[in-house]
Design a protein around this motif. Sequence first.
Motif, mmCIF file in Angstrom:
data_model
loop_
_atom_site.group_PDB
_atom_site.id
_atom_site.type_symbol
_atom_site.label_atom_id
_atom_site.label_comp_id
_atom_site.label_asym_id
_atom_site.label_seq_id
_atom_site.Cartn_x
_atom_site.Cartn_y
_atom_site.Cartn_z
ATOM 1 N N LEU A 183 98.492 -55.453 121.824
ATOM 2 C CA LEU A 183 99.847 -54.887 121.895
ATOM 3 C C LEU A 183 99.953 -53.596 121.095
ATOM 4 O O LEU A 183 100.404 -52.562 121.601
ATOM 5 N N VAL A 184 99.514 -53.631 119.841
ATOM 6 C CA VAL A 184 99.620 -52.455 118.975
ATOM 7 C C VAL A 184 98.711 -51.339 119.476
ATOM 8 O O VAL A 184 99.129 -50.172 119.571
ATOM 9 N N THR A 185 97.477 -51.671 119.838
ATOM 10 C CA THR A 185 96.539 -50.648 120.300
ATOM 11 C C THR A 185 97.027 -49.978 121.577
ATOM 12 O O THR A 185 96.998 -48.747 121.697
ATOM 13 N N TRP A 186 97.496 -50.775 122.528
ATOM 14 C CA TRP A 186 97.947 -50.226 123.803
ATOM 15 C C TRP A 186 99.159 -49.325 123.615
ATOM 16 O O TRP A 186 99.240 -48.237 124.184
ATOM 17 N N HIS A 187 100.122 -49.758 122.799
ATOM 18 C CA HIS A 187 101.342 -48.977 122.622
ATOM 19 C C HIS A 187 101.127 -47.742 121.747
ATOM 20 O O HIS A 187 101.757 -46.701 121.979
ATOM 21 N N VAL A 188 100.266 -47.822 120.753
ATOM 22 C CA VAL A 188 99.962 -46.623 119.964
ATOM 23 C C VAL A 188 99.335 -45.564 120.864
ATOM 24 O O VAL A 188 99.685 -44.382 120.814
ATOM 25 N N GLY A 189 98.400 -45.978 121.718
ATOM 26 C CA GLY A 189 97.802 -45.037 122.665
ATOM 27 C C GLY A 189 98.824 -44.450 123.616
ATOM 28 O O GLY A 189 98.815 -43.252 123.898
ATOM 29 N N LEU A 190 99.720 -45.277 124.121
ATOM 30 C CA LEU A 190 100.761 -44.790 125.036
ATOM 31 C C LEU A 190 101.663 -43.781 124.354
ATOM 32 O O LEU A 190 101.942 -42.708 124.892
ATOM 33 N N PHE A 191 102.134 -44.089 123.147
ATOM 34 C CA PHE A 191 103.051 -43.187 122.458
ATOM 35 C C PHE A 191 102.365 -41.889 122.039
ATOM 36 O O PHE A 191 102.983 -40.830 122.047
ATOM 37 N N LEU A 192 101.095 -41.959 121.665
ATOM 38 C CA LEU A 192 100.362 -40.726 121.364
ATOM 39 C C LEU A 192 100.228 -39.860 122.611
ATOM 40 O O LEU A 192 100.393 -38.640 122.552
ATOM 41 N N CYS A 193 99.933 -40.486 123.731
ATOM 42 C CA CYS A 193 99.800 -39.751 124.984
ATOM 43 C C CYS A 193 101.137 -39.118 125.382
ATOM 44 O O CYS A 193 101.174 -37.955 125.812
ATOM 45 N N LEU A 194 102.227 -39.839 125.228
ATOM 46 C CA LEU A 194 103.548 -39.288 125.545
ATOM 47 C C LEU A 194 103.943 -38.162 124.585
ATOM 48 O O LEU A 194 104.516 -37.154 125.004
ATOM 49 N N THR A 195 103.617 -38.324 123.308
ATOM 50 C CA THR A 195 103.958 -37.297 122.325
ATOM 51 C C THR A 195 103.186 -36.012 122.586
ATOM 52 O O THR A 195 103.759 -34.919 122.624
ATOM 53 N N PHE A 196 101.871 -36.137 122.773
ATOM 54 C CA PHE A 196 101.074 -34.938 123.046
ATOM 55 C C PHE A 196 101.422 -34.344 124.401
ATOM 56 O O PHE A 196 101.360 -33.125 124.578
ATOM 57 N N GLY A 197 101.808 -35.180 125.348
ATOM 58 C CA GLY A 197 102.251 -34.674 126.636
ATOM 59 C C GLY A 197 103.528 -33.867 126.513
ATOM 60 O O GLY A 197 103.676 -32.823 127.146
ATOM 61 N N GLN A 198 104.462 -34.337 125.700
ATOM 62 C CA GLN A 198 105.712 -33.606 125.472
ATOM 63 C C GLN A 198 105.428 -32.271 124.792
ATOM 64 O O GLN A 198 105.973 -31.238 125.176
ATOM 65 N N ILE A 199 104.558 -32.285 123.791
ATOM 66 C CA ILE A 199 104.220 -31.047 123.090
ATOM 67 C C ILE A 199 103.539 -30.064 124.035
ATOM 68 O O ILE A 199 103.890 -28.889 124.098
ATOM 69 N N GLY A 200 102.562 -30.543 124.791
ATOM 70 C CA GLY A 200 101.827 -29.661 125.688
ATOM 71 C C GLY A 200 102.663 -29.151 126.837
ATOM 72 O O GLY A 200 102.629 -27.965 127.170
ATOM 73 N N PHE A 201 103.441 -30.025 127.458
ATOM 74 C CA PHE A 201 104.242 -29.629 128.626
ATOM 75 C C PHE A 201 105.336 -28.652 128.232
ATOM 76 O O PHE A 201 105.520 -27.610 128.862
ATOM 77 N N LYS A 202 106.075 -28.974 127.192
ATOM 78 C CA LYS A 202 107.157 -28.090 126.762
ATOM 79 C C LYS A 202 106.619 -26.820 126.125
ATOM 80 O O LYS A 202 107.206 -25.753 126.255
ATOM 81 N N GLY A 203 105.507 -26.918 125.416
ATOM 82 C CA GLY A 203 104.906 -25.721 124.838
ATOM 83 C C GLY A 203 104.440 -24.756 125.901
ATOM 84 O O GLY A 203 104.554 -23.542 125.761
ATOM 85 N N ARG A 204 103.935 -25.285 126.993
ATOM 86 C CA ARG A 204 103.472 -24.409 128.075
ATOM 87 C C ARG A 204 104.642 -23.817 128.858
ATOM 88 O O ARG A 204 104.612 -22.646 129.216
ATOM 89 N N THR A 205 105.682 -24.611 129.123
ATOM 90 C CA THR A 205 106.827 -24.085 129.870
ATOM 91 C C THR A 205 107.619 -23.060 129.064
ATOM 92 O O THR A 205 108.274 -22.205 129.631
ATOM 93 N N GLU A 206 107.564 -23.143 127.738
ATOM 94 C CA GLU A 206 108.285 -22.188 126.891
ATOM 95 C C GLU A 206 107.367 -21.108 126.328
ATOM 96 O O GLU A 206 107.736 -20.415 125.374
ATOM 97 N N ASP A 207 106.161 -20.966 126.864
ATOM 98 C CA ASP A 207 105.184 -19.952 126.440
ATOM 99 C C ASP A 207 104.897 -20.000 124.942
ATOM 100 O O ASP A 207 104.740 -18.968 124.292
ATOM 101 N N TYR A 208 104.810 -21.181 124.389
ATOM 102 C CA TYR A 208 104.528 -21.323 122.963
ATOM 103 C C TYR A 208 103.067 -21.004 122.659
ATOM 104 O O TYR A 208 102.756 -20.444 121.624
ATOM 105 N N PHE A 209 102.172 -21.359 123.552
ATOM 106 C CA PHE A 209 100.740 -21.201 123.302
ATOM 107 C C PHE A 209 100.228 -19.799 123.614
ATOM 108 O O PHE A 209 99.112 -19.461 123.278
ATOM 109 N N SER A 210 101.030 -18.976 124.264
ATOM 110 C CA SER A 210 100.567 -17.626 124.614
ATOM 111 C C SER A 210 100.835 -16.627 123.496
ATOM 112 O O SER A 210 100.441 -15.483 123.608
ATOM 113 N N LYS A 211 101.501 -17.055 122.444
ATOM 114 C CA LYS A 211 101.822 -16.136 121.338
ATOM 115 C C LYS A 211 100.686 -16.007 120.359
ATOM 116 O O LYS A 211 99.877 -16.802 120.167
#
Length: 146
Positions: free
Chosen positions: A118-146
């Motif tokens: 339970l803990v391993t599966w959910h920690v992996g899921l939340f890490l994937c969602l967190t990094f996905g939010q950072i990457g997706f929003k960072g790319r749509t707002e041109d954060y990484f091109s600066k």
Amino acid sequence: MAAAAFASSSPVVGLGSSSLSSPKRTALRSSFVKSPVAARNPLRVAGACGGKVTCFERDWLRTDLNVIGFGLIGWLAPSSIPAINGKSLTGLFFESIGTELAHFPTPPPLTSQFWLWLVTWHVGLFLCLTFGQIGFKGRTEDYFSK
């Protein structure tokens, strides 16, 4: 008797008096400041935070269903690879759910493998969602091109 004496001659506004009038605004004085300065709420000051009461954006989370969908798929795919003694993490987690539901009214013991999966599966899921939010929003707002 002493309580009655304190209550009748109380210097605290509102405790000893029967009137409900608000106390007068006190001015703060300092040797560094020449004119008296009245205490005020910084959120009520005109111009602070654009004249609004709140300093945060209304949609501060900036939710996007693409992130949730791709994040879930992005976690289910690697966690379904049979890497743990020929079984996948998702398979072990769902199998442990079935095992624990077999004796439903009784909760799983602390020594059960269910808690590990339970803990391993959910920690992996939340890490994937967190990094996905950072990457997706960072790319749509041109954060990484600066």
